[in-house]
Design a protein around this motif. Structure first.
Motif, PDB file in Angstrom:
ATOM      1  N   LEU A 135      56.623 -46.056  88.650  1.00 52.60           N
ATOM      2  CA  LEU A 135      57.006 -44.804  89.290  1.00 52.60           C
ATOM      3  C   LEU A 135      56.606 -43.639  88.400  1.00 52.60           C
ATOM      4  CD1 LEU A 135      60.575 -45.692  90.600  1.00 52.60           C
ATOM      5  CD2 LEU A 135      58.370 -46.000  91.730  1.00 52.60           C
ATOM      6  N   SER A 136      56.196 -42.548  89.022  1.00 57.69           N
ATOM      7  CA  SER A 136      55.673 -41.398  88.276  1.00 57.69           C
ATOM      8  C   SER A 136      56.684 -40.265  88.223  1.00 57.69           C
ATOM      9  CB  SER A 136      54.387 -40.896  88.936  1.00 57.69           C
ATOM     10  OG  SER A 136      53.877 -39.779  88.243  1.00 57.69           O
ATOM     11  N   ASN A 137      56.703 -39.561  87.088  1.00 56.53           N
ATOM     12  CA  ASN A 137      57.506 -38.334  86.990  1.00 56.53           C
ATOM     13  C   ASN A 137      56.616 -37.114  86.815  1.00 56.53           C
ATOM     14  OD1 ASN A 137      56.613 -38.595  84.370  1.00 56.53           O
ATOM     15  ND2 ASN A 137      58.627 -38.444  83.424  1.00 56.53           N
ATOM     16  N   ARG A 138      55.308 -37.276  87.101  1.00 61.00           N
ATOM     17  CA  ARG A 138      54.375 -36.147  86.943  1.00 61.00           C
ATOM     18  C   ARG A 138      53.821 -35.674  88.285  1.00 61.00           C
ATOM     19  NH1 ARG A 138      50.320 -38.251  82.863  1.00 61.00           N
ATOM     20  NH2 ARG A 138      51.535 -40.150  82.777  1.00 61.00           N
ATOM     21  N   LEU A 139      54.126 -36.379  89.374  1.00 59.70           N
ATOM     22  CA  LEU A 139      53.553 -36.062  90.681  1.00 59.70           C
ATOM     23  C   LEU A 139      54.567 -35.340  91.571  1.00 59.70           C
ATOM     24  CD1 LEU A 139      51.692 -39.428  91.405  1.00 59.70           C
ATOM     25  CD2 LEU A 139      50.695 -37.286  90.601  1.00 59.70           C
ATOM     26  N   VAL A 140      54.050 -34.400  92.370  1.00 59.60           N
ATOM     27  CA  VAL A 140      54.879 -33.666  93.317  1.00 59.60           C
ATOM     28  C   VAL A 140      54.325 -33.826  94.727  1.00 59.60           C
ATOM     29  CG1 VAL A 140      55.762 -31.396  93.996  1.00 59.60           C
ATOM     30  CG2 VAL A 140      55.552 -31.977  91.576  1.00 59.60           C
ATOM     31  N   GLU A 141      53.029 -33.533  94.902  1.00 56.06           N
ATOM     32  CA  GLU A 141      52.414 -33.559  96.229  1.00 56.06           C
ATOM     33  C   GLU A 141      51.525 -34.778  96.449  1.00 56.06           C
ATOM     34  OE1 GLU A 141      50.325 -29.916  96.543  1.00 56.06           O
ATOM     35  OE2 GLU A 141      52.121 -28.648  96.519  1.00 56.06           O
ATOM     36  N   SER A 142      50.941 -35.315  95.405  1.00 56.68           N
ATOM     37  CA  SER A 142      50.016 -36.443  95.538  1.00 56.68           C
ATOM     38  C   SER A 142      50.783 -37.768  95.596  1.00 56.68           C
ATOM     39  CB  SER A 142      49.041 -36.476  94.360  1.00 56.68           C
ATOM     40  OG  SER A 142      48.315 -35.274  94.283  1.00 56.68           O
ATOM     41  N   PRO A 143      50.252 -38.751  96.315  1.00 57.39           N
ATOM     42  CA  PRO A 143      50.954 -40.040  96.430  1.00 57.39           C
ATOM     43  C   PRO A 143      50.861 -40.893  95.169  1.00 57.39           C
ATOM     44  CG  PRO A 143      48.895 -40.124  97.650  1.00 57.39           C
ATOM     45  CD  PRO A 143      49.070 -38.700  97.204  1.00 57.39           C
ATOM     46  N   CYS A 144      49.775 -40.745  94.415  1.00 59.15           N
ATOM     47  CA  CYS A 144      49.612 -41.587  93.233  1.00 59.15           C
ATOM     48  C   CYS A 144      48.536 -41.017  92.314  1.00 59.15           C
ATOM     49  CB  CYS A 144      49.252 -43.028  93.624  1.00 59.15           C
ATOM     50  SG  CYS A 144      47.647 -43.173  94.442  1.00 59.15           S
ATOM     51  N   CYS A 145      48.452 -41.576  91.118  1.00 63.50           N
ATOM     52  CA  CYS A 145      47.385 -41.212  90.189  1.00 63.50           C
ATOM     53  C   CYS A 145      47.166 -42.363  89.216  1.00 63.50           C
ATOM     54  CB  CYS A 145      47.719 -39.930  89.421  1.00 63.50           C
ATOM     55  SG  CYS A 145      49.164 -40.053  88.335  1.00 63.50           S
ATOM     56  N   LEU A 146      45.997 -42.390  88.598  1.00 65.66           N
ATOM     57  CA  LEU A 146      45.666 -43.394  87.595  1.00 65.66           C
ATOM     58  C   LEU A 146      45.675 -42.742  86.226  1.00 65.66           C
ATOM     59  CD1 LEU A 146      42.708 -45.319  89.296  1.00 65.66           C
ATOM     60  CD2 LEU A 146      44.871 -46.319  88.589  1.00 65.66           C
ATOM     61  N   VAL A 147      46.422 -43.306  85.303  1.00 60.41           N
ATOM     62  CA  VAL A 147      46.496 -42.749  83.956  1.00 60.41           C
ATOM     63  C   VAL A 147      46.021 -43.780  82.940  1.00 60.41           C
ATOM     64  CG1 VAL A 147      48.424 -41.276  84.603  1.00 60.41           C
ATOM     65  CG2 VAL A 147      48.880 -43.482  83.553  1.00 60.41           C
ATOM     66  N   THR A 148      45.458 -43.298  81.850  1.00 59.28           N
ATOM     67  CA  THR A 148      45.003 -44.180  80.786  1.00 59.28           C
ATOM     68  C   THR A 148      46.072 -44.286  79.709  1.00 59.28           C
ATOM     69  OG1 THR A 148      43.902 -42.300  79.724  1.00 59.28           O
ATOM     70  CG2 THR A 148      42.559 -43.696  81.162  1.00 59.28           C
ATOM     71  N   GLY A 149      45.914 -45.281  78.839  1.00 61.35           N
ATOM     72  CA  GLY A 149      46.850 -45.475  77.749  1.00 61.35           C
ATOM     73  C   GLY A 149      46.819 -44.322  76.772  1.00 61.35           C
ATOM     74  N   GLN A 150      47.876 -44.181  75.998  1.00 57.23           N
ATOM     75  CA  GLN A 150      48.021 -43.073  75.061  1.00 57.23           C
ATOM     76  C   GLN A 150      46.858 -42.993  74.083  1.00 57.23           C
ATOM     77  OE1 GLN A 150      50.324 -40.704  75.123  1.00 57.23           O
ATOM     78  NE2 GLN A 150      49.563 -39.689  73.296  1.00 57.23           N
TER      79      GLN A 150
END
Length: 212
Positions: free
Chosen positions: A135-150
């Motif tokens: 689950l994401s805490n960075r999205l508001v309008e978009s359904p999903c996103c792909l993030v890379t490792g730190q």
């Protein structure tokens, strides 16, 4: 070692970027001066153009919470940020497009519990294409996103490396990404309702979201 640190600090003070709160170039000191006391660090995002970073899903929650984000659109910025491993004036650098994005979560615990089933089902569909689905805490309008490792290359850095004429097989392979889903988005809500009845019913939607 101390001289090297002092030199790097002096050079860092010269950095200037546009941001979500300034169309003019702004320094890190000016950014810190505008920060709220409880802000966790210096947020930034890298990309190929100013338009792409301004409209990126990764900055949606930052905009909603009125938190400034630095826009880094030059190829050299990727290399600069790899070298800035230490905090600046006590403030660490936080990529809006990587794991480690720290904002207070507004996700209800009841939603977390019920959506775990959807995350697991989506991971089963995507298999080795992603490291995990969360689950994401960075999205508001978009359904999903792909993030890379730190500590992995960002998507923008992978684009830069792939475009280099001298790129070869010795370059670091793309790292597996994490798929983050927006628990409040209507598509995700629909998928949860479908997966409750039949886990296989979300296969096409999962691949569609991943490909987009």
């Amino acid at each position: 070692i101390s001289n090297d640190f002092d030199n790097r600090t002096r050079l860092t003070k010269l950095l200037r970027y546009k941001s979500s709160k300034s169309d003019d170039l702004t320094s890190l000191d000016e950014y810190i001066g505008r920060m709220s006391e409880d802000q966790k660090g210096i947020y930034y995002i890298t990309g190929s153009s100013l338009e792409s970073v301004k409209d990126s899903p990764f900055v949606e929650m930052l905009k909603k919470k009125d938190i400034e984000c630095l826009f880094m659109t030059e190829a050299i910025d990727e290399y600069v940020m790899q070298s800035l491993t230490l905090p600046y004036e006590g403030k660490k650098f936080i990529s809006a497009a990587k794991e480690g994005f720290e904002l207070d979560s507004n996700i209800d615990e009841a939603d977390v519990t019920k959506l775990e089933k959807l995350c697991k089902a989506m991971k089963n569909v995507l298999g080795d294409e992603v490291e995990k689905v969360v689950l994401s805490n960075r999205l508001v309008e978009s359904p999903c996103c792909l993030v890379t490792g730190q500590y992995a290359h960002s998507a923008n850095m992978q684009r830069i490396l792939s475009a280099q004429a001298l790129a070869n097989s010795s370059a670091r392979p793309p790292s597996k990404k994490t798929l983050e889903i927006n628990p409040s988005h209507e598509i995700i809500t629909l998928m949860y309702e479908k997966v409750e009845d039949d886990p296989n019913s979300i296969k096409d939607l999962t691949w569609l979201l991943y490909d987009v």
